[in-house]
Write an enzyme that holds these catalytic residues in place. Structure first.
Site, mmCIF file in Angstrom:
data_model
loop_
_atom_site.group_PDB
_atom_site.id
_atom_site.type_symbol
_atom_site.label_atom_id
_atom_site.label_comp_id
_atom_site.label_asym_id
_atom_site.label_seq_id
_atom_site.Cartn_x
_atom_site.Cartn_y
_atom_site.Cartn_z
ATOM 1 N N LYS A 14 0.829 -1.222 0.000
ATOM 2 C CA LYS A 14 0.000 0.000 0.000
ATOM 3 C C LYS A 14 0.854 1.258 0.000
ATOM 4 C CE LYS A 14 -2.028 -0.688 3.830
ATOM 5 N NZ LYS A 14 -1.176 -1.853 4.106
ATOM 6 N N LYS A 40 3.048 1.833 12.044
ATOM 7 C CA LYS A 40 4.468 1.763 11.652
ATOM 8 C C LYS A 40 4.985 3.108 11.186
ATOM 9 C CE LYS A 40 4.326 -1.449 8.520
ATOM 10 N NZ LYS A 40 2.847 -1.560 8.406
#
Length: 267
Positions: A14, A40
């Site tokens: 993504k 993240k």
């Protein structure tokens, strides 16, 4: 303003798709905001020369006061793309989804869209769990369209189906709709046929076919997108064609054919 949420299984690519799409829009002269909605906080790193932006949740945890200006929680990357990362809670503590909601509330308080006046806003959202804060971009009016990134792998398609189902559950409320599927190839057997079958079942077209590319890997090692490195690369044209298609949906059939031909050459 074009507002798109990009969903998919964790690790499906993504962020690669989103950052290259941001770079493509910027290359076309558009004002772009990319908001990474993953704990993240690595969505925008390849727009920033490999240096991560300070996530909003990190700022809120470490500072005594809320930021006074959007520049406190953002960085400007390639082509003027405004890069923001929500980040997440301290590992093992708190809910990442709540972090997304808190970030969105803060961005509204800072009048992000009124101040920056973007042409395009991209949200890069973890898609393994489509609930709570992770569903905020599609149910709170932030995004109008959803792109689902998937390969032909079983678990990627499983997550993609969950995302499509979640979006359809909000459809009667006037929220975001699935605009299409981005096939990010992993070269599994019968990959195109598997994703085409999902596309048919979900009622959403395949809007881009991204081949496996060593150019992507090399550019990410250098902290950049392929569009920044060389917009004339065949793989760069895949993202530029997708950006053009999203900006001009009326031209979608022709652009889809051109994108497919470009992807075939890149393979």
């Amino acid at each position: 303003m074009l507002k798109i949420a990009i969903y998919g299984k964790g690790g499906i690519g993504k962020s690669t798709v989103t950052s290259n799409l941001s770079a493509a829009f910027a290359h076309m002269g558009k004002r772009v905001i990319q908001i990474g909605c993953d704990p993240k906080a690595d969505s925008t790193i390849n727009l920033l020369g490999g240096t991560p932006v300070r996530p909003v949740m990190d700022y809120l945890r470490s500072e005594d006061e809320d930021p006074e200006d959007i520049s406190d929680v953002s960085e400007v990357g390639f082509g003027g793309v405004l890069c923001i990362e929500t980040g997440g809670p301290t590992p093992g503590l708190g809910c990442a989804g709540r972090g997304i909601i808190a970030t969105f509330d803060l961005l509204e308080e800072l009048c992000l869209f009124e101040t920056y006046q973007p042409d395009v806003v991209l949200y890069d959202v973890l898609g393994d769990v489509v609930c709570g804060g992770f569903a905020a971009p599609i149910r709170e009016g932030y995004a109008e369209q959803v792109l689902i990134v998937t390969s032909g792998e079983k678990m990627a398609l499983y997550a993609a189906n969950n995302i499509a189902t979640a979006v359809s559950n909000f459809e009667d409320r006037g929220y975001a709709k699935v605009a299409g599927i981005v096939l990010n190839r992993r070269n599994v057997p019968d990959e195109l046929a598997k994703v085409q079958a999902f596309s048919h079942a979900a009622g959403a077209p395949i809007v881009a076919d991204v081949p496996r590319s060593d150019d992507i890997n090399r550019c990410e090692d250098e902290g950049m997108t392929v569009v920044e490195k060389d917009p004339e690369l065949a793989i760069s044209r895949v993202f530029l064609d997708l950006a053009a298609r999203l900006l001009e949906p009326g031209d979608a059939p022709g652009k889809a054919a051109a994108g497919a031909a470009t992807a075939e050459r890149a393979r």
